[in-house]
Design a protein around this motif. Sequence first.
Motif, PDB file in Angstrom:
ATOM      1  N   TYR A  72      58.945 120.964 -37.116  1.00 27.52           N
ATOM      2  CA  TYR A  72      57.575 120.610 -37.485  1.00 27.52           C
ATOM      3  C   TYR A  72      56.744 121.860 -37.742  1.00 27.52           C
ATOM      4  O   TYR A  72      55.959 121.917 -38.699  1.00 27.52           O
ATOM      5  CB  TYR A  72      56.928 119.773 -36.389  1.00 27.52           C
ATOM      6  CG  TYR A  72      55.519 119.348 -36.706  1.00 27.52           C
ATOM      7  CD1 TYR A  72      55.280 118.277 -37.571  1.00 27.52           C
ATOM      8  CD2 TYR A  72      54.423 120.018 -36.169  1.00 27.52           C
ATOM      9  CE1 TYR A  72      53.986 117.882 -37.879  1.00 27.52           C
ATOM     10  CE2 TYR A  72      53.134 119.627 -36.478  1.00 27.52           C
ATOM     11  CZ  TYR A  72      52.921 118.561 -37.328  1.00 27.52           C
ATOM     12  OH  TYR A  72      51.639 118.179 -37.643  1.00 27.52           O
ATOM     13  N   LYS A  76      55.211 121.898 -41.443  1.00 22.28           N
ATOM     14  CA  LYS A  76      53.872 121.342 -41.596  1.00 22.28           C
ATOM     15  C   LYS A  76      52.743 122.235 -41.101  1.00 22.28           C
ATOM     16  O   LYS A  76      51.573 121.953 -41.363  1.00 22.28           O
ATOM     17  CB  LYS A  76      53.789 119.994 -40.849  1.00 22.28           C
ATOM     18  CG  LYS A  76      54.713 118.913 -41.396  1.00 22.28           C
ATOM     19  CD  LYS A  76      54.376 118.573 -42.839  1.00 22.28           C
ATOM     20  CE  LYS A  76      55.289 117.472 -43.379  1.00 22.28           C
ATOM     21  NZ  LYS A  76      54.995 117.175 -44.807  1.00 22.28           N
ATOM     22  N   PHE A 138      61.333 116.706 -42.826  1.00 20.43           N
ATOM     23  CA  PHE A 138      59.879 116.748 -42.662  1.00 20.43           C
ATOM     24  C   PHE A 138      59.185 117.166 -43.954  1.00 20.43           C
ATOM     25  O   PHE A 138      58.081 116.702 -44.249  1.00 20.43           O
ATOM     26  CB  PHE A 138      59.498 117.699 -41.533  1.00 20.43           C
ATOM     27  CG  PHE A 138      59.722 117.144 -40.152  1.00 20.43           C
ATOM     28  CD1 PHE A 138      59.983 115.799 -39.966  1.00 20.43           C
ATOM     29  CD2 PHE A 138      59.646 117.962 -39.030  1.00 20.43           C
ATOM     30  CE1 PHE A 138      60.180 115.268 -38.689  1.00 20.43           C
ATOM     31  CE2 PHE A 138      59.837 117.444 -37.758  1.00 20.43           C
ATOM     32  CZ  PHE A 138      60.110 116.106 -37.591  1.00 20.43           C
ATOM     33  N   SER A 146      49.634 113.512 -43.498  1.00 21.77           N
ATOM     34  CA  SER A 146      49.072 114.346 -42.430  1.00 21.77           C
ATOM     35  C   SER A 146      47.577 114.550 -42.624  1.00 21.77           C
ATOM     36  O   SER A 146      46.818 114.580 -41.644  1.00 21.77           O
ATOM     37  CB  SER A 146      49.780 115.698 -42.393  1.00 21.77           C
ATOM     38  OG  SER A 146      49.616 116.401 -43.607  1.00 21.77           O
ATOM     39  N   LEU A 160      52.886 114.384 -34.793  1.00 20.39           N
ATOM     40  CA  LEU A 160      54.318 114.647 -34.738  1.00 20.39           C
ATOM     41  C   LEU A 160      55.056 113.511 -34.029  1.00 20.39           C
ATOM     42  O   LEU A 160      56.040 112.974 -34.553  1.00 20.39           O
ATOM     43  CB  LEU A 160      54.574 115.971 -34.028  1.00 20.39           C
ATOM     44  CG  LEU A 160      56.028 116.284 -33.654  1.00 20.39           C
ATOM     45  CD1 LEU A 160      56.903 116.370 -34.893  1.00 20.39           C
ATOM     46  CD2 LEU A 160      56.103 117.572 -32.842  1.00 20.39           C
ATOM     47  N   MET A 164      55.740 111.339 -37.383  1.00 23.25           N
ATOM     48  CA  MET A 164      56.862 112.073 -37.947  1.00 23.25           C
ATOM     49  C   MET A 164      58.190 111.729 -37.282  1.00 23.25           C
ATOM     50  O   MET A 164      59.199 111.511 -37.959  1.00 23.25           O
ATOM     51  CB  MET A 164      56.594 113.578 -37.850  1.00 23.25           C
ATOM     52  CG  MET A 164      55.396 114.054 -38.656  1.00 23.25           C
ATOM     53  SD  MET A 164      55.667 113.886 -40.437  1.00 23.25           S
ATOM     54  CE  MET A 164      56.808 115.227 -40.730  1.00 23.25           C
TER      55      MET A 164
END
Length: 253
Positions: A72, A76, A138, A146, A160, A164
Motif C-alpha cells: 500500500y 498509494k 493495488f 481513494s 487500506l 483495499m
Amino acid sequence: MLLPFIWMLLTSFKAGNEVMIMPPVWFPEKFHFENYKEAWEMAPFGRYLFNSITVTVLSTIGELITTILAAYAFSKMNFWGRDVLFAILLGTMMVPGEVLLIPNFVLLSDLGWIDQYEALIIPWTASVFAIFLLRQFFLSVPKDLSYAAKIDGCSDFRFLWTIMVPLAKPALFTIALLKAIGSWNAFLWPLIVTSSKEMRTLPVGLTAFSTEAGTVYELLMAASTMIILPMIILYIILQKYIIQGIAKAGIKG
C-alpha cells in the motif's frame, strides 16, 4: 511430472526387499500399510507436525501483514524516494538466498534465537515478490476510489483495511498459499538453525530415516507421502485462487 510422486506412493507400500530390487518393480506384491504406522512411530512426528504448523501459520500471517502495509505504501502513498526504494527492494530479488545464509545465521546467533521459534519464523515474515505482486494489484485500483474515501474523512489506514484489502482477496489468497507451501516444505534453513529434535520441522525430521545401516527407503517414502499430501490437497482445492490472483494483479512494470 507425476512420475516421481507415483513412484514415492507405490514405494511406501513395499516391503524392504522390494525397494532396491533390480530390475525395479512398480507394484508391491503385497501392500504394507503398516509402513505408515511404523514411519510415524520411528520419530516424534507429532512434535514435528506441531512445529511445521506453527511455523507455517505464523510466518504466513506475518508475511501477509508486512506485504499489505508495504504494498500500500509503495502504490498509494507519495513520499520522498518511494520509487528509488522500491527499485532497491526489487534489486534484492537478484541476490541468491544461499549468499545470505551465513550473515543471517550470525545475526540470529548474536540475538540468541538459534534453535528457537524466532529463528524459524521472523526472518520469513516478509517477501519482496509478495510485495511486488500485491503492489501491482493495488495499482489497478482507480485513484478516484481513494479520493472519494478521503473526501468522506477516511484515513489511509481505514481505507487500506476496509476497502483495499477486501478488493485484494484473490491476490492475498495467492500470496498466502504460495507462502504456506514454501514454509511447509522448507528444509535448508530449519536444518541450519535447529539443533534439537524438539525444534525440528517435518522436512528436517525425515533425516531420522538415515541410519548407519543405510536409509530405510520404504519408511522414508511413507513419511514423505504423509508430509506432501496435505500441501497437494491444499493446492488442488485452492489452485483457482492462484490463477485469479496472478491474473488480476496484472504483472507489469
